[in-house]
Motif scaffolding. Structure first.
Motif, PDB file in Angstrom:
ATOM      1  N   ARG A  98       0.822  -1.211   0.000  1.00 57.85           N
ATOM      2  CA  ARG A  98       0.000   0.000   0.000  1.00 57.85           C
ATOM      3  C   ARG A  98       0.858   1.263   0.000  1.00 57.85           C
ATOM      4  NH1 ARG A  98      -3.081  -0.680   5.390  1.00 57.85           N
ATOM      5  NH2 ARG A  98      -0.938  -1.221   5.958  1.00 57.85           N
ATOM      6  N   ARG A  99       0.410   2.273  -0.670  1.00 53.46           N
ATOM      7  CA  ARG A  99       1.030   3.591  -0.583  1.00 53.46           C
ATOM      8  C   ARG A  99       0.501   4.260   0.674  1.00 53.46           C
ATOM      9  NH1 ARG A  99       3.173   5.668  -5.415  1.00 53.46           N
ATOM     10  NH2 ARG A  99       2.833   4.341  -7.229  1.00 53.46           N
ATOM     11  N   PRO A 100       1.305   5.023   1.432  1.00 47.80           N
ATOM     12  CA  PRO A 100       2.742   5.259   1.227  1.00 47.80           C
ATOM     13  C   PRO A 100       3.613   4.256   1.995  1.00 47.80           C
ATOM     14  CG  PRO A 100       1.952   6.651   2.980  1.00 47.80           C
ATOM     15  CD  PRO A 100       0.767   5.823   2.540  1.00 47.80           C
ATOM     16  N   HIS A 101       3.028   3.129   2.394  1.00 46.76           N
ATOM     17  CA  HIS A 101       3.721   2.194   3.285  1.00 46.76           C
ATOM     18  C   HIS A 101       4.620   1.204   2.555  1.00 46.76           C
ATOM     19  CE1 HIS A 101       1.057   3.760   6.298  1.00 46.76           C
ATOM     20  NE2 HIS A 101      -0.002   3.360   5.622  1.00 46.76           N
ATOM     21  N   ARG A 102       4.672   1.258   1.230  1.00 42.57           N
ATOM     22  CA  ARG A 102       5.369   0.208   0.499  1.00 42.57           C
ATOM     23  C   ARG A 102       6.880   0.229   0.700  1.00 42.57           C
ATOM     24  NH1 ARG A 102       4.675   2.026  -5.825  1.00 42.57           N
ATOM     25  NH2 ARG A 102       5.735   4.037  -5.706  1.00 42.57           N
ATOM     26  N   LEU A 103       7.415   1.308   1.273  1.00 46.70           N
ATOM     27  CA  LEU A 103       8.845   1.333   1.580  1.00 46.70           C
ATOM     28  C   LEU A 103       9.155   0.656   2.917  1.00 46.70           C
ATOM     29  CD1 LEU A 103       9.946   4.887   0.401  1.00 46.70           C
ATOM     30  CD2 LEU A 103      10.225   2.709  -0.774  1.00 46.70           C
ATOM     31  N   LEU A 104       8.136   0.146   3.571  1.00 46.91           N
ATOM     32  CA  LEU A 104       8.319  -0.505   4.868  1.00 46.91           C
ATOM     33  C   LEU A 104       8.198  -2.021   4.732  1.00 46.91           C
ATOM     34  CD1 LEU A 104       6.194   1.850   7.150  1.00 46.91           C
ATOM     35  CD2 LEU A 104       8.628   1.992   6.612  1.00 46.91           C
ATOM     36  N   THR A 105       9.002  -2.731   5.510  1.00 38.76           N
ATOM     37  CA  THR A 105       8.931  -4.187   5.579  1.00 38.76           C
ATOM     38  C   THR A 105       8.685  -4.588   7.021  1.00 38.76           C
ATOM     39  OG1 THR A 105      10.344  -4.628   3.673  1.00 38.76           O
ATOM     40  CG2 THR A 105      10.245  -6.327   5.350  1.00 38.76           C
ATOM     41  N   ARG A 106       7.584  -5.245   7.252  1.00 40.84           N
ATOM     42  CA  ARG A 106       7.261  -5.719   8.605  1.00 40.84           C
ATOM     43  C   ARG A 106       7.901  -7.087   8.852  1.00 40.84           C
ATOM     44  NH1 ARG A 106       1.045  -5.928   7.926  1.00 40.84           N
ATOM     45  NH2 ARG A 106       1.802  -6.560   5.882  1.00 40.84           N
ATOM     46  N   PHE A 107       8.328  -7.293  10.078  1.00 45.78           N
ATOM     47  CA  PHE A 107       8.861  -8.582  10.494  1.00 45.78           C
ATOM     48  C   PHE A 107       8.783  -8.633  12.014  1.00 45.78           C
ATOM     49  CE2 PHE A 107      12.398  -5.904  11.372  1.00 45.78           C
ATOM     50  CZ  PHE A 107      13.183  -6.548  12.305  1.00 45.78           C
ATOM     51  N   SER A 108       9.087  -9.788  12.578  1.00 41.67           N
ATOM     52  CA  SER A 108       9.161  -9.914  14.033  1.00 41.67           C
ATOM     53  C   SER A 108      10.468 -10.585  14.421  1.00 41.67           C
ATOM     54  CB  SER A 108       7.996 -10.746  14.592  1.00 41.67           C
ATOM     55  OG  SER A 108       6.776 -10.033  14.513  1.00 41.67           O
ATOM     56  N   LEU A 109      11.097 -10.020  15.443  1.00 46.35           N
ATOM     57  CA  LEU A 109      12.219 -10.649  16.131  1.00 46.35           C
ATOM     58  C   LEU A 109      12.184 -10.104  17.543  1.00 46.35           C
ATOM     59  CD1 LEU A 109      14.551 -12.632  15.756  1.00 46.35           C
ATOM     60  CD2 LEU A 109      16.053 -10.676  15.380  1.00 46.35           C
ATOM     61  N   ARG A 110      11.598 -10.887  18.460  1.00 48.27           N
ATOM     62  CA  ARG A 110      11.295 -10.397  19.798  1.00 48.27           C
ATOM     63  C   ARG A 110      11.585 -11.459  20.846  1.00 48.27           C
ATOM     64  NH1 ARG A 110       7.724  -5.709  20.229  1.00 48.27           N
ATOM     65  NH2 ARG A 110       7.875  -4.626  18.226  1.00 48.27           N
ATOM     66  N   ASP A 111      11.656 -11.013  22.096  1.00 52.05           N
ATOM     67  CA  ASP A 111      11.883 -11.964  23.178  1.00 52.05           C
ATOM     68  C   ASP A 111      10.559 -12.536  23.658  1.00 52.05           C
ATOM     69  OD1 ASP A 111      10.696 -10.055  24.838  1.00 52.05           O
ATOM     70  OD2 ASP A 111      12.591  -9.403  25.732  1.00 52.05           O
ATOM     71  N   ALA A 112      10.601 -13.368  24.703  1.00 51.02           N
ATOM     72  CA  ALA A 112       9.402 -14.054  25.179  1.00 51.02           C
ATOM     73  C   ALA A 112       8.346 -13.089  25.698  1.00 51.02           C
ATOM     74  CB  ALA A 112       9.771 -15.054  26.274  1.00 51.02           C
ATOM     75  N   GLN A 113       8.767 -11.894  26.140  1.00 52.87           N
ATOM     76  CA  GLN A 113       7.830 -10.875  26.626  1.00 52.87           C
ATOM     77  C   GLN A 113       7.325  -9.969  25.514  1.00 52.87           C
ATOM     78  OE1 GLN A 113      10.876 -11.534  28.441  1.00 52.87           O
ATOM     79  NE2 GLN A 113       9.523 -12.978  29.512  1.00 52.87           N
ATOM     80  N   GLY A 114       7.749 -10.230  24.298  1.00 53.95           N
ATOM     81  CA  GLY A 114       7.292  -9.422  23.174  1.00 53.95           C
ATOM     82  C   GLY A 114       8.094  -8.159  22.940  1.00 53.95           C
ATOM     83  N   ARG A 115       9.239  -8.020  23.612  1.00 57.27           N
ATOM     84  CA  ARG A 115      10.081  -6.839  23.416  1.00 57.27           C
ATOM     85  C   ARG A 115      10.967  -7.013  22.195  1.00 57.27           C
ATOM     86  NH1 ARG A 115      11.860  -7.049  29.660  1.00 57.27           N
ATOM     87  NH2 ARG A 115      12.516  -9.063  28.805  1.00 57.27           N
ATOM     88  N   ALA A 116      11.066  -5.969  21.410  1.00 57.10           N
ATOM     89  CA  ALA A 116      11.834  -6.037  20.162  1.00 57.10           C
ATOM     90  C   ALA A 116      13.315  -6.278  20.429  1.00 57.10           C
ATOM     91  CB  ALA A 116      11.644  -4.750  19.370  1.00 57.10           C
ATOM     92  N   LEU A 117      13.910  -7.200  19.683  1.00 53.34           N
ATOM     93  CA  LEU A 117      15.355  -7.424  19.715  1.00 53.34           C
ATOM     94  C   LEU A 117      15.981  -6.557  18.626  1.00 53.34           C
ATOM     95  CD1 LEU A 117      15.330 -11.318  20.051  1.00 53.34           C
ATOM     96  CD2 LEU A 117      15.602  -9.625  21.869  1.00 53.34           C
ATOM     97  N   ARG A 118      16.775  -5.590  19.039  1.00 54.30           N
ATOM     98  CA  ARG A 118      17.314  -4.605  18.094  1.00 54.30           C
ATOM     99  C   ARG A 118      18.818  -4.772  17.884  1.00 54.30           C
ATOM    100  NH1 ARG A 118      13.025  -1.250  17.493  1.00 54.30           N
ATOM    101  NH2 ARG A 118      11.588  -1.062  19.256  1.00 54.30           N
ATOM    102  N   ASP A 119      19.330  -5.934  18.268  1.00 55.26           N
ATOM    103  CA  ASP A 119      20.771  -6.147  18.198  1.00 55.26           C
ATOM    104  C   ASP A 119      21.287  -6.265  16.760  1.00 55.26           C
ATOM    105  OD1 ASP A 119      19.375  -7.681  20.471  1.00 55.26           O
ATOM    106  OD2 ASP A 119      21.382  -7.320  21.301  1.00 55.26           O
ATOM    107  N   TRP A 120      20.408  -6.598  15.823  1.00 58.34           N
ATOM    108  CA  TRP A 120      20.861  -6.989  14.502  1.00 58.34           C
ATOM    109  C   TRP A 120      20.095  -6.218  13.422  1.00 58.34           C
ATOM    110  CZ3 TRP A 120      24.306 -11.368  14.486  1.00 58.34           C
ATOM    111  CH2 TRP A 120      24.855 -11.650  13.224  1.00 58.34           C
ATOM    112  N   PRO A 121      20.640  -5.105  12.912  1.00 56.50           N
ATOM    113  CA  PRO A 121      19.969  -4.378  11.815  1.00 56.50           C
ATOM    114  C   PRO A 121      19.807  -5.262  10.590  1.00 56.50           C
ATOM    115  CG  PRO A 121      21.717  -3.049  12.787  1.00 56.50           C
ATOM    116  CD  PRO A 121      21.869  -4.430  13.362  1.00 56.50           C
ATOM    117  N   LEU A 122      18.670  -5.120   9.920  1.00 54.26           N
ATOM    118  CA  LEU A 122      18.356  -5.933   8.741  1.00 54.26           C
ATOM    119  C   LEU A 122      18.140  -5.045   7.520  1.00 54.26           C
ATOM    120  CD1 LEU A 122      15.838  -8.418  10.380  1.00 54.26           C
ATOM    121  CD2 LEU A 122      18.145  -8.959   9.609  1.00 54.26           C
TER     122      LEU A 122
END
Length: 309
Positions: free
Chosen positions: A21-45
């Motif tokens: 969808r415009r204007p969201h097409r430049l975004l890519t959704r994904f999940s990489l989180r811990d057991a509590q649902g907190r985002a793991l930001r150690d590894w840029p993709l």
């Protein structure tokens, strides 16, 4: 280096999905989180792609799969340029850890797409064997995140990236460790696309003649083995060529002192040169009317000035 890792228990992961969808097409959704649902930001993709930006969302649906234990391997792409500048660098960062834990799979996110097929399943292309052999890894050990899943223990090594197109300082030492073949060949090289199917420069043969006058050897990389390309770039001190994958080989060289990029601005090439402390010269040129999107006409006089330095 990669033995300095952390263990995330009960990690959650979901595949990359690019929003059409415009204007969201430049975004890519994904999940990489811990057991509590907190985002793991150690590894840029997606650090080598300038057309999309990753957004780490909560698991979009209940997990469909469970992996008892795995090593996180970052982003796996089978397009050669992105393999060269991101995927192999990611795998180099976990190679030592993978050798120490030979029974664990290496879990990777894969390329997102817009449209009916949301993911591009990677193919085991021929060039993987050369790179993986240098890393002591087997392609069969890679596992891809294609559905929401949980991981009992996810081992995460230090990332080789800081952010998009920017490498951590230790990435250079990692690449030299696994790809430090002795350099051989000319000190000045021009990586040409004049024998390639997709041109990037208007009248590239005239540019080839110009650089030859300054002692550069014109090289067509696709006509060499990967090992020969690697040895050549590790032996050179100056590199000129159309912007694109061939110039990205400079990431693997500790001997290069200057890279002259012809074509268009490249944040990725700039980041590569910053890591390797190479002088980055950018001659963007202009796109002539009627030419393909990435074709440029560059100024011979501007190029001449840098060739004489």
């Amino acid at each position: 280096m990669s033995l300095d890792f952390k263990v995330v228990e009960g990690a959650q992961a979901a595949p990359m999905q690019r929003d059409p969808r415009r204007p969201h097409r430049l975004l890519t959704r994904f999940s990489l989180r811990d057991a509590q649902g907190r985002a793991l930001r150690d590894w840029p993709l997606l650090t080598s792609l300038d057309t999309t930006f990753p957004v780490n969302r909560r698991l979009p649906s209940p997990a469909e799969a469970h992996v008892p234990s795995a090593i996180y391997g970052g982003f796996l792409c089978d397009t050669f340029g992105h393999t060269l500048t991101e995927s192999i660098v990611d795998l180099a960062a976990v190679a030592e850890l993978a050798a120490a834990r030979p029974g664990l799979p290496i879990l990777c996110h894969i390329e997102p797409r817009m449209g009916a097929a949301p993911q591009k399943m990677p193919q085991e292309k021929g060039f993987f064997s050369f790179f993986l052999r240098q890393l002591g890894l087997d392609y069969a050990r890679l596992r891809f995140i294609t559905a929401p899943m949980t991981v009992g223990e996810l081992l995460i090594a230090p990332s080789p990236f800081r952010r998009k197109a920017r490498y951590q300082p230790h990435a250079a030492a990692l690449l030299d460790r696994y790809f430090g073949l002795p350099g051989q060949g000319p000190e000045k090289i021009y990586f040409s696309r004049s024998r390639w199917t997709a041109s990037r420069l208007v009248d590239e043969p005239s540019i080839e003649a110009q650089v030859r006058e300054h002692g550069y050897e014109v090289v067509h990389p696709q006509e060499l083995s990967l090992e020969d390309q690697l040895r050549m770039i590790r032996g050179a001190r100056a590199l000129v060529g159309p912007q694109g994958t061939a110039l990205h080989w400079s990431l693997y060289s500790g001997s290069l002192r200057q890279v002259i990029s012809l074509g268009w601005a490249s944040g990725l090439q700039k980041g590569i040169c910053a890591l390797r402390q190479q002088q980055y010269v950018e001659i963007s040129g202009r796109r002539p009317r009627g030419e393909a999107l990435r074709v440029r006409a560059v100024s011979p006089s501007q190029l001449e000035r840098f060739l004489q330095e």
